[in-house]
Design a protein around this motif. Sequence first.
Motif, PDB file in Angstrom:
ATOM      1  N   ILE A   1       0.847  -1.185   0.000  1.00  0.00           N
ATOM      2  CA  ILE A   1       0.000   0.000   0.000  1.00  0.00           C
ATOM      3  C   ILE A   1       0.888   1.242   0.000  1.00  0.00           C
ATOM      4  O   ILE A   1       1.716   1.421   0.899  1.00  0.00           O
ATOM      5  N   LYS A   2       0.752   2.015  -1.051  1.00  0.00           N
ATOM      6  CA  LYS A   2       1.616   3.181  -1.215  1.00  0.00           C
ATOM      7  C   LYS A   2       1.412   4.164  -0.087  1.00  0.00           C
ATOM      8  O   LYS A   2       2.346   4.611   0.565  1.00  0.00           O
ATOM      9  N   TYR A   3       0.174   4.535   0.099  1.00  0.00           N
ATOM     10  CA  TYR A   3      -0.185   5.455   1.186  1.00  0.00           C
ATOM     11  C   TYR A   3      -1.694   5.416   1.362  1.00  0.00           C
ATOM     12  O   TYR A   3      -2.401   4.806   0.556  1.00  0.00           O
ATOM     13  N   THR A   4      -2.144   6.013   2.390  1.00  0.00           N
ATOM     14  CA  THR A   4      -3.589   6.137   2.553  1.00  0.00           C
ATOM     15  C   THR A   4      -3.967   7.591   2.340  1.00  0.00           C
ATOM     16  O   THR A   4      -3.166   8.488   2.590  1.00  0.00           O
ATOM     17  N   ALA A   5      -5.171   7.793   1.833  1.00  0.00           N
ATOM     18  CA  ALA A   5      -5.575   9.152   1.526  1.00  0.00           C
ATOM     19  C   ALA A   5      -7.072   9.287   1.729  1.00  0.00           C
ATOM     20  O   ALA A   5      -7.800   8.287   1.778  1.00  0.00           O
ATOM     21  N   VAL A   6      -7.493  10.513   1.835  1.00  0.00           N
ATOM     22  CA  VAL A   6      -8.929  10.739   1.950  1.00  0.00           C
ATOM     23  C   VAL A   6      -9.478  11.026   0.551  1.00  0.00           C
ATOM     24  O   VAL A   6      -9.088  11.984  -0.098  1.00  0.00           O
ATOM     25  N   ILE A   7     -10.307  10.111   0.070  1.00  0.00           N
ATOM     26  CA  ILE A   7     -10.914  10.305  -1.249  1.00  0.00           C
ATOM     27  C   ILE A   7     -12.422  10.343  -1.060  1.00  0.00           C
ATOM     28  O   ILE A   7     -13.011   9.437  -0.469  1.00  0.00           O
ATOM     29  N   ARG A   8     -13.031  11.373  -1.566  1.00  0.00           N
ATOM     30  CA  ARG A   8     -14.463  11.588  -1.384  1.00  0.00           C
ATOM     31  C   ARG A   8     -14.845  11.438   0.094  1.00  0.00           C
ATOM     32  O   ARG A   8     -15.794  10.753   0.461  1.00  0.00           O
ATOM     33  N   GLY A   9     -14.055  12.040   0.956  1.00  0.00           N
ATOM     34  CA  GLY A   9     -14.389  12.102   2.376  1.00  0.00           C
ATOM     35  C   GLY A   9     -14.151  10.821   3.150  1.00  0.00           C
ATOM     36  O   GLY A   9     -14.486  10.741   4.332  1.00  0.00           O
ATOM     37  N   ARG A  10     -13.601   9.795   2.526  1.00  0.00           N
ATOM     38  CA  ARG A  10     -13.362   8.556   3.286  1.00  0.00           C
ATOM     39  C   ARG A  10     -11.919   8.100   3.121  1.00  0.00           C
ATOM     40  O   ARG A  10     -11.313   8.273   2.054  1.00  0.00           O
ATOM     41  N   VAL A  11     -11.429   7.495   4.149  1.00  0.00           N
ATOM     42  CA  VAL A  11     -10.045   7.032   4.089  1.00  0.00           C
ATOM     43  C   VAL A  11      -9.949   5.859   3.115  1.00  0.00           C
ATOM     44  O   VAL A  11     -10.742   4.941   3.153  1.00  0.00           O
ATOM     45  N   THR A  12      -8.979   5.949   2.234  1.00  0.00           N
ATOM     46  CA  THR A  12      -8.845   4.938   1.188  1.00  0.00           C
ATOM     47  C   THR A  12      -7.392   4.519   1.106  1.00  0.00           C
ATOM     48  O   THR A  12      -6.493   5.345   1.251  1.00  0.00           O
ATOM     49  N   GLU A  13      -7.174   3.235   0.854  1.00  0.00           N
ATOM     50  CA  GLU A  13      -5.801   2.758   0.708  1.00  0.00           C
ATOM     51  C   GLU A  13      -5.429   2.775  -0.783  1.00  0.00           C
ATOM     52  O   GLU A  13      -6.156   2.228  -1.613  1.00  0.00           O
ATOM     53  N   ILE A  14      -4.330   3.405  -1.081  1.00  0.00           N
ATOM     54  CA  ILE A  14      -3.879   3.452  -2.474  1.00  0.00           C
ATOM     55  C   ILE A  14      -2.854   2.345  -2.670  1.00  0.00           C
ATOM     56  O   ILE A  14      -1.809   2.332  -2.029  1.00  0.00           O
ATOM     57  N   LEU A  15      -3.172   1.423  -3.602  1.00  0.00           N
ATOM     58  CA  LEU A  15      -2.308   0.256  -3.783  1.00  0.00           C
ATOM     59  C   LEU A  15      -1.086   0.585  -4.643  1.00  0.00           C
ATOM     60  O   LEU A  15      -1.157   1.402  -5.552  1.00  0.00           O
ATOM     61  N   ASP A  16      -0.002  -0.091  -4.328  1.00  0.00           N
ATOM     62  CA  ASP A  16       1.194   0.031  -5.157  1.00  0.00           C
ATOM     63  C   ASP A  16       1.247  -1.175  -6.089  1.00  0.00           C
ATOM     64  O   ASP A  16       1.655  -2.275  -5.705  1.00  0.00           O
ATOM     65  N   ILE A  17       0.797  -0.960  -7.321  1.00  0.00           N
ATOM     66  CA  ILE A  17       0.651  -2.062  -8.264  1.00  0.00           C
ATOM     67  C   ILE A  17       1.991  -2.740  -8.554  1.00  0.00           C
ATOM     68  O   ILE A  17       2.090  -3.965  -8.607  1.00  0.00           O
ATOM     69  N   ASP A  18       3.022  -1.956  -8.692  1.00  0.00           N
ATOM     70  CA  ASP A  18       4.353  -2.506  -8.972  1.00  0.00           C
ATOM     71  C   ASP A  18       4.729  -3.560  -7.944  1.00  0.00           C
ATOM     72  O   ASP A  18       5.122  -4.686  -8.280  1.00  0.00           O
ATOM     73  N   VAL A  19       4.592  -3.178  -6.687  1.00  0.00           N
ATOM     74  CA  VAL A  19       4.997  -4.077  -5.611  1.00  0.00           C
ATOM     75  C   VAL A  19       4.128  -5.325  -5.605  1.00  0.00           C
ATOM     76  O   VAL A  19       4.615  -6.455  -5.486  1.00  0.00           O
ATOM     77  N   ILE A  20       2.838  -5.103  -5.801  1.00  0.00           N
ATOM     78  CA  ILE A  20       1.918  -6.237  -5.743  1.00  0.00           C
ATOM     79  C   ILE A  20       2.233  -7.258  -6.833  1.00  0.00           C
ATOM     80  O   ILE A  20       2.331  -8.450  -6.583  1.00  0.00           O
ATOM     81  N   ILE A  21       2.434  -6.764  -8.036  1.00  0.00           N
ATOM     82  CA  ILE A  21       2.713  -7.696  -9.136  1.00  0.00           C
ATOM     83  C   ILE A  21       4.046  -8.392  -8.911  1.00  0.00           C
ATOM     84  O   ILE A  21       4.187  -9.597  -9.108  1.00  0.00           O
ATOM     85  N   ARG A  22       5.002  -7.633  -8.483  1.00  0.00           N
ATOM     86  CA  ARG A  22       6.330  -8.228  -8.276  1.00  0.00           C
ATOM     87  C   ARG A  22       6.255  -9.356  -7.248  1.00  0.00           C
ATOM     88  O   ARG A  22       6.839 -10.412  -7.412  1.00  0.00           O
ATOM     89  N   LYS A  23       5.489  -9.110  -6.195  1.00  0.00           N
ATOM     90  CA  LYS A  23       5.416 -10.108  -5.127  1.00  0.00           C
ATOM     91  C   LYS A  23       4.639 -11.339  -5.552  1.00  0.00           C
ATOM     92  O   LYS A  23       5.002 -12.454  -5.202  1.00  0.00           O
ATOM     93  N   THR A  24       3.580 -11.128  -6.297  1.00  0.00           N
ATOM     94  CA  THR A  24       2.684 -12.229  -6.580  1.00  0.00           C
ATOM     95  C   THR A  24       3.077 -13.030  -7.798  1.00  0.00           C
ATOM     96  O   THR A  24       3.115 -14.253  -7.750  1.00  0.00           O
ATOM     97  N   VAL A  25       3.320 -12.352  -8.866  1.00  0.00           N
ATOM     98  CA  VAL A  25       3.565 -13.089 -10.105  1.00  0.00           C
ATOM     99  C   VAL A  25       4.874 -12.664 -10.751  1.00  0.00           C
ATOM    100  O   VAL A  25       4.878 -12.191 -11.890  1.00  0.00           O
ATOM    101  N   PRO A  26       5.980 -12.783 -10.059  1.00  0.00           N
ATOM    102  CA  PRO A  26       7.246 -12.291 -10.606  1.00  0.00           C
ATOM    103  C   PRO A  26       7.638 -13.012 -11.888  1.00  0.00           C
ATOM    104  O   PRO A  26       8.277 -12.445 -12.754  1.00  0.00           O
ATOM    105  N   TYR A  27       7.194 -14.291 -12.026  1.00  0.00           N
ATOM    106  CA  TYR A  27       7.656 -15.091 -13.163  1.00  0.00           C
ATOM    107  C   TYR A  27       7.123 -14.625 -14.495  1.00  0.00           C
ATOM    108  O   TYR A  27       7.609 -15.030 -15.539  1.00  0.00           O
ATOM    109  N   ILE A  28       6.060 -13.809 -14.500  1.00  0.00           N
ATOM    110  CA  ILE A  28       5.542 -13.423 -15.822  1.00  0.00           C
ATOM    111  C   ILE A  28       6.391 -12.351 -16.467  1.00  0.00           C
ATOM    112  O   ILE A  28       6.192 -11.990 -17.608  1.00  0.00           O
TER     113      ILE A  28
END
Lengths: 715, 149
Positions: free
Chosen positions: A677-704
Amino acid sequence: MEIDEDLKAFLVESNGNLNEIEGDLVVLEQNPTDEELINRIYRNLHTLKGNCGFLGLEKLESLAHAGENLLTRLRDRQLALNSEITSALLQLVDSVKEILANLESTGQEGENDYKAVVATLQVLQESRNVKQETLEEETLTVARASSVADNTVRVDVGLLDKLTNLVGELVLCRNQIKEFSEGKNDSAFTDTSANLDLITTGLQEGIMQTRMQPISNIWSKFPRLVRDLAITLGKQVRLEMEGEEIELDKTLMEAIADPLMHVVRNCIDHGIETPSTRVAAGKPASGKIFVRAFHESGCVILEIGDDGGGIDLAKLKLKAVEGGWITKERADRLNTTETLELIFLPGLSTADRVTNLSGRGVGMDVVRTNLQKIEGTIDIYSNLGKGTTFKFNIPLTLTVLPTLMVISGGDRYAIPQANLLELVRLEGEQARNGVEMIHGAPVYRLRGKLLPLLYLNKELKLDSSEYNSLDENDYILNIVVLQTTNKSFGLVVDFINDTQEIVVKPLGKLLKAIPCFSGATIMGDGQVALILDVQGFAQSANLLSDEQNAALAAEENKIRQKSEESQIFLVFEGYERRRMAILLSEVTRLEEFPQEALERIGQQHVIQYRSSILPLIYLSNILGSVDRQFSPAPDEKIQVVVVSLGEENLTGLLVENILDIVEENVSVTGSSSQEEIKYTAVIRGRVTEILDIDVIIRKTVPYIFPAQSLSRLTK
Amino acid sequence: MTTSTSIEQHQLCTFYLDKFFFGIGVEKVQEIVRYQKITRVPLAPPEVRGLMNLRNQIVTAIDLRDRLDLPEYRGDMLPINVVVKIDEEMISLLVDDVGDVLEVSQEQFESSPETLTGKVSKLIRGAYKLEERLLLILDVEKVVDLTGY
């Protein structure tokens, strides 16, 4: 006046020789000791003289003879070349040209007496400006006859034109046969048709080749032009040429020769400053003119430029306003490119004084018109104090035009690809809401820029009701983004077909007055399709009024300011109803699949998607502490956000519920303990987690990923 | 008005339009072709029906009924192309049907009849009084010049 074949051949050869001599002389002036050059000039002049004797052209012979004598002295180093001698020799060239012109039009050498020129040459020949006399024996081989010409044939251009047209017809015929053969199951016929296809293409290429000439045919005139102009204007100019070997169709060459000369002349007259001004500005006293030719994406690019004073935009605007071409308000709103376009206004000139060379304001508009006739374009780049560059974009050949075929109102239209920037297709919701009205003008937001739209149906007054009244859900908007000389616009058409190479045929007199079409062509099925003249079309459609332009500019500024601060997010519900978001720019598509579509490779969940295998990422697996898989109701579809890093390597992100696409100026942010999770932010008045796609893909499916993109990720 | 002395052609290519019988000098006619599919040209003058492909040449087709202010054709027959060559350009005149090539004599000629008025009268040079009907002679150059009215 009919002139006989011998004389014609002589004229053609002599003009060629003369051009060479002229070019060489100018170069020789820079390198006075270049023996190779002197020899070449001598040989060319000698050939000319020999031919004159044969044809009994006395005046010409005596001129050539005097020149030859002078050159002999130069060659034997009994004389050193100076500007006086160069001028005399150039004068000789001019006189010879005059005689040749007379010969061509009347068959006679003409009334003029060239004794003065001959006398000058003789005086110079007898002068002595070199002390040491080297008595070198003549080692020059004059024999030069026609060793190269032996395997070439002179062909009349008229015949070539005829052949080119015939090949054009053959191409059409071939296209028709091809289309015909596709509907047949006769293998012999298909084979023959394929063979015909090959042969036609070969023939077409061959015929095109015969029409090609090196650009040096035009460029050989530049050294003389530059030299003479520089001397007249009291300027010092150096000429640099690059890419002389680039070839162009003969017809195109003829069409651009004058425009190019004009631009070179302008560069010297208006561009290059006088030596004193240059020195005062901290530049070398001698100015530079460069001409370059090179290939770029199927076109020939010619650049002509100088390192002179550049174009003063403020002054240009002032002139345009003073002359009444544009209003003061409009002038204030013009950007750099648009301002530079002003020099194409007929009658406008920035020169303070009119010289006999240029500055009368007749010219740049003609240059552009000539270029447009051959589907070419011209761009200007100017840097005040540093210089100006004119960039010409010339098609390789005229006969076959690459186009995009579109359909509107049930008819096909061909759009030249030279004008094509990109295609935009909007579906459903986007299509209905994508078009906004600004001051009554329809526009589309294309990556933050407002693109004015024109509807082909409307502009051509076509009845389009049956094509637009399709089911609301199927409503599709096809926008062809086109470029005219200074602005781009979107052309809305009913359908976009494929691209096609077409043979251009002119329109008859009855239809010449319609500015929207530049010609017609015959399609594979034998029917006629019109070719859209994008420039003429944009002009006749009167793209935008001044007020609309202003409103557009204002709106665009707003967008720019906004987009500098805000980002667009795709907000969704992840596992355990956590509110998450990723940047919309990272999203390739949103998809829905039935649950049966889920498959496995080992531990990895995958799905077949667009003829490849899409790995799926369960956010719960990587974010959750519990190994829990979310299980939707059996009949519910699964929602997948397709993301990608780079061009390929698509990966699917399994989400529970897509909520919204939100443009938000993120100001409140917090950090996160998880690296996914890159950071959390308030979007449309609610706390939202902003995902770090790079990290997620690297961790999950590095072989592709291939090694290269992996290393990028681990950086 | 054109007088009979300027009429030199004696062989006439004839065709039918509405209830009229027309003729043009046979030397002007390139060929007669059956109906071909025509591509319409948006923004063109209304008389221009469109463009057609005649052996890989592009030919502009003029709706002659429209050009002569005659009522629109309401039957189910396809028109026929009378292809004329004017100033090296091929133009097709769409007509209802073609008749024979007729040989006529000068004595039968009379300049423009009173029955035709307005713009149309300018396009007609005159008429030959044949035994059974009038043969109207078109001024082809004027017919294909859509700017001149």
